[in-house]
Every structure is written in C-alpha cells, then in structure tokens.
Design a protein around this motif. Structure first.
Motif, PDB file in Angstrom:
ATOM      1  N   PRO A 183      20.845  19.623  83.851  1.00  0.00           N
ATOM      2  CA  PRO A 183      22.529  19.042  84.325  1.00  0.00           C
ATOM      3  C   PRO A 183      22.187  17.807  83.230  1.00  0.00           C
ATOM      4  CG  PRO A 183      20.210  17.938  86.312  1.00  0.00           C
ATOM      5  CD  PRO A 183      19.623  19.424  84.977  1.00  0.00           C
ATOM      6  N   PRO A 184      23.430  17.584  82.613  1.00  0.00           N
ATOM      7  CA  PRO A 184      23.892  16.305  81.059  1.00  0.00           C
ATOM      8  C   PRO A 184      22.942  15.068  82.116  1.00  0.00           C
ATOM      9  CG  PRO A 184      25.946  17.134  81.865  1.00  0.00           C
ATOM     10  CD  PRO A 184      24.852  18.018  83.256  1.00  0.00           C
ATOM     11  N   GLN A 185      23.070  14.464  83.266  1.00  0.00           N
ATOM     12  CA  GLN A 185      22.774  12.990  83.967  1.00  0.00           C
ATOM     13  C   GLN A 185      21.237  12.813  83.338  1.00  0.00           C
ATOM     14  OE1 GLN A 185      24.335  15.629  85.420  1.00  0.00           O
ATOM     15  NE2 GLN A 185      25.872  14.483  87.120  1.00  0.00           N
ATOM     16  N   LEU A 186      20.185  13.858  82.945  1.00  0.00           N
ATOM     17  CA  LEU A 186      19.085  14.227  83.329  1.00  0.00           C
ATOM     18  C   LEU A 186      18.406  14.610  81.670  1.00  0.00           C
ATOM     19  CD1 LEU A 186      17.596  15.186  86.875  1.00  0.00           C
ATOM     20  CD2 LEU A 186      18.251  12.849  86.040  1.00  0.00           C
ATOM     21  N   MET A 187      18.671  15.001  81.782  1.00  0.00           N
ATOM     22  CA  MET A 187      18.944  16.177  80.405  1.00  0.00           C
ATOM     23  C   MET A 187      19.193  15.313  79.208  1.00  0.00           C
ATOM     24  SD  MET A 187      17.001  19.354  80.798  1.00  0.00           S
ATOM     25  CE  MET A 187      17.298  20.362  79.165  1.00  0.00           C
ATOM     26  N   LYS A 188      18.431  14.697  78.239  1.00  0.00           N
ATOM     27  CA  LYS A 188      18.461  13.670  76.965  1.00  0.00           C
ATOM     28  C   LYS A 188      18.935  14.512  75.545  1.00  0.00           C
ATOM     29  CE  LYS A 188      16.690  10.309  76.558  1.00  0.00           C
ATOM     30  NZ  LYS A 188      17.342   9.034  75.991  1.00  0.00           N
ATOM     31  N   LEU A 189      19.384  16.069  76.018  1.00  0.00           N
ATOM     32  CA  LEU A 189      19.483  17.059  74.088  1.00  0.00           C
ATOM     33  C   LEU A 189      21.092  17.177  74.366  1.00  0.00           C
ATOM     34  CD1 LEU A 189      17.949  18.002  71.542  1.00  0.00           C
ATOM     35  CD2 LEU A 189      18.256  20.014  72.630  1.00  0.00           C
ATOM     36  N   VAL A 190      21.158  16.508  73.021  1.00  0.00           N
ATOM     37  CA  VAL A 190      23.118  17.443  72.716  1.00  0.00           C
ATOM     38  C   VAL A 190      22.737  18.293  71.598  1.00  0.00           C
ATOM     39  CG1 VAL A 190      25.655  16.988  72.392  1.00  0.00           C
ATOM     40  CG2 VAL A 190      24.258  15.503  74.106  1.00  0.00           C
ATOM     41  N   GLU A 191      22.886  19.569  71.188  1.00  0.00           N
ATOM     42  CA  GLU A 191      23.394  19.784  70.143  1.00  0.00           C
ATOM     43  C   GLU A 191      24.683  19.333  70.118  1.00  0.00           C
ATOM     44  OE1 GLU A 191      20.145  23.855  70.558  1.00  0.00           O
ATOM     45  OE2 GLU A 191      22.636  24.024  71.274  1.00  0.00           O
ATOM     46  N   VAL A 192      24.875  18.816  68.265  1.00  0.00           N
ATOM     47  CA  VAL A 192      26.281  18.864  68.026  1.00  0.00           C
ATOM     48  C   VAL A 192      26.479  20.000  67.047  1.00  0.00           C
ATOM     49  CG1 VAL A 192      27.434  17.563  66.676  1.00  0.00           C
ATOM     50  CG2 VAL A 192      25.974  16.193  68.083  1.00  0.00           C
ATOM     51  N   ILE A 193      27.221  21.343  66.405  1.00  0.00           N
ATOM     52  CA  ILE A 193      27.625  22.026  66.039  1.00  0.00           C
ATOM     53  C   ILE A 193      29.384  21.722  65.194  1.00  0.00           C
ATOM     54  CG2 ILE A 193      27.643  23.989  65.340  1.00  0.00           C
ATOM     55  CD1 ILE A 193      26.781  22.631  68.861  1.00  0.00           C
TER      56      ILE A 193
END
Length: 379
Positions: A145-155
């Motif tokens: 879930p976005p509230q807990l997961m720190k990672l974001v792939e920027v593409i």
C-alpha cells in the motif's frame, strides 16, 4: 514549473493511498472517481488509515483532520482537474480503460498540466502517445500500500521532458518516498523485471525437480533470505497483479520471462491469493496467515535456477543501463523486501553452481536462460 495541486484519478487501493500520502505532505488533492459511492468508501479508508497513524503516534490527532481535509472527493472530471498541476492516473491496469481516460483528459486539461500514470507494467511511451503531451507524460509506479511502501519507480518515456522528470522526482521526495529512476522504458521497469519471472521459474523448478511449494518457498526464504517464499509473496501481491504483469511484459518482450500456464489457470479460476482466500496456498480468515516454512525444508533444495533467473534479469538492467546498481538494490530492498544486494545473493549462493544451472537449462529449454555478460564480470 511547480507542483502544488494534485488530482488523482481512481479511488481504489492505489488511488486513495496516493491521495493520502500526498495530503499528508501538505498538497491539496482532488480524488476523482466515476461514482460518489466509490469516493465515499475511499474517504472512509483514508480516515481509518490516518487514525491508525495517530494511534501509533506517527501523526497527531489534530493532523488526522488536517490531512483528511486536504483531500476533496469529486465526480465531475472537469472540476476535478481545474486547478491541477499534476494529474496521477490510478485506474485499473487495463490499456483500453486508460486510453479512454486519456482521450477524455486531452479535451479538458490545460496544456501545462503534467500527466503521470501509476502503471506497474504498461509502457510509458506507449501510454504517452494516447495524450496530446508526450513531453509532459511520465510513469510513477507506487507500491501497495502507498501509505506504507517507501518505493516509487519514476519512469520517463522517450519523449518526456527532463524538467518533468525532475519536478515529479521532487514531488516523490516531498511525500517522503524514495524515488528510483528507471532511465529506459523497459518491460517490467525494475522490480517487476526481477520479481515476476521468478514466480514463473519457481513453478518450472517445482515440476522439473519434483519438489513441493513449501520446500521451494523455504529455500527462497532461508537460503536467499527473502522476507517470505516466492509463492507466498505472489499470493500476497495478488495473482491478478502477477498475471496482468506477466501478460503485458510477455506481450512486449518475449525474452523477459518464460510463461508458465499455471498463472493464467489461477487467474481464470479467480484464485488470486490471500485476497480471495486461495491462490498457490489456501487462507482462512481475514488475518494474514504465514505458511509453515522451515530451515529443515530449505535444506532439501538449492534454488539455483530461481536466483539465476533473478540475477540474470538484474544483470540485464545494469548491462542495458536501465538503472544504477544503487537504485537497483534500493528498489529490490524496498519493493521486494530483500535483505542484501541482489548480486551478493549470487556470490553467496555459489556463482559457478548458478551459472552451470543456467547453462544446463539453456541447453534444454532455450536462450531465455543464457547468462548475461554482466554475470561473468562479477562471478
């Protein structure tokens, strides 16, 4: 160019999660969906999540209301995007549905607004061609879930303006997430390029080596030090997600994975993992049940082909300059929960054994298993 106001399209698990983390960083957010009942349900979940943060003393009770009120739920699309600097599309992973959304946006959105897709597998360049602004189009793959997961792939896509990449990366940093840049718009991006083929390979390994799921999962957990077994992780992720990612990746790049028919069978029978009570394993009750994985079971199997496929795809990412080694390792640690760098797994588990296994499989099953040149350089 400066991002202040954000509109999120789609109020499902990913959409309302992205809206919440943006609101918690002080952004004014509009959450848009096609029916009010979807928005009402999403806002209930946002309130519940914020209250959980307050219970754990991560935010104050006063901030619950402040952050909640930073989100405005709307049905009317034109009103929803009226003051947006960034529109994040988080509708279901269906190319035709996304095409419909972008056709509608093209006729309504001001030309200066950045479009971002929270796709996990669809090519960004392909999606950008559905819009009237390929230079202002980018991928932002949040993890669930976005509230807990720190990672974001920027593409970035082929035509994405570098200033857009910079602005969106700044936004990801401001919402307290860790951006990793996928410098080339390749099938699977970074994490799924490694994770999804492992699931298929685990199925082939089970058949070829005549071992149980629990033995393979125990070996992956205890010998490779994964947070859970690969079948367990697939069930936790959702086999609908695994299937759609597999389909889209294979459609666009036949070399990325060796499709196993079991994934489609489970998808077609709606056995999607933990969320439906059955996937590779069966689950009872609402609470997540851990599978009985043990070091004793792990001792019965060496998962050379699974780590071989994972490190081979990781090598391909480095060899093709898709990302830096640093970003690769951060992505796999935050996105898959790995405890050590991917190539350290390779070195720890016997490089010669893994390479020999890949060469053996190549001789039997074809070029998918051909060891990437980068593996030879670190062996």
């Amino acid at each position: 160019m400066s991002i202040k106001n954000i509109t999120v399209l789609g109020s499902g698990i990913m959409g309302h999660g992205i809206a919440q983390v943006s609101a918690m960083a002080g952004y004014k957010v509009v959450l848009r969906d096609i029916e009010q009942k979807f928005l009402d349900k999403a806002m209930e979940k946002v309130k519940w999540s914020l209250q959980k943060f307050a219970e754990k003393n991560k935010i104050s009770k006063e901030e619950v209301d402040i952050f909640y009120n930073n989100i405005t739920p709307l049905v009317d699309l034109q009103t929803a995007i009226g003051s947006a600097d960034l529109i994040i599309e988080a509708v279901p992973e269906d190319f035709d549905l996304k095409k419909k959304v972008y056709q509608e946006l093209n006729s309504l959105a001001e030309k200066n607004i950045i479009f971002a897709s929270n796709t996990s597998t669809l090519p960004i360049t392909e999606l950008s061609k559905l819009t009237d602004r390929p230079d202002k189009f980018i991928g932002v793959h949040f993890f669930n879930p976005p509230q807990l997961m720190k990672l974001v792939e920027v593409i970035p896509g082929i035509g994405t303006d570098s200033k857009v990449t910079e602005e969106v990366t700044n936004y990801i940093n401001k919402i307290n997430k860790r951006p990793v840049i996928c410098k080339k718009d390749v099938s699977g991006f970074i994490v799924n390029r490694v994770f999804i083929p492992m699931v298929h390979e685990a199925l082939y390994s089970m058949e070829r080596d005549n071992v149980s799921m629990e033995v393979i999962d125990s070996a992956v957990k205890y010998k490779l030090e994964f947070p859970m077994g690969i079948f367990e992780l697939a069930d936790y992720t959702g086999l609908d997600v695994v299937y759609k990612a597999s389909y889209e990746m294979n459609l666009r790049d036949k070399a990325v994975l060796l499709l196993h028919p079991r994934i489609k069978q489970l998808y077609d029978s709606h056995d999607l993992g933990q969320k439906t009570g059955k996937g590779f394993y069966e689950y009872k009750g609402d609470n997540y049940e851990r599978i009985d994985l043990t070091p004793e079971k792990a001792s019965k199997y060496d998962p050379y082909s699974i780590i071989g496929v994972a490190t081979n795809n990781a090598s391909w990412l480095i060899d093709n300059e898709v990302c830096t080694i640093e970003d690769l390792n951060i992505a796999l640690k935050l996105g898959m929960g790995l405890k050590m760098d991917i190539f350290d797994f390779f070195k720890k588990n016997g490089p010669d054994n893994i390479m020999n296994k890949l060469l053996e499989l190549e001789s039997k099953y074809g070029s998918f298993y051909h060891p990437n040149q980068y593996l030879y350089s670190i062996k």
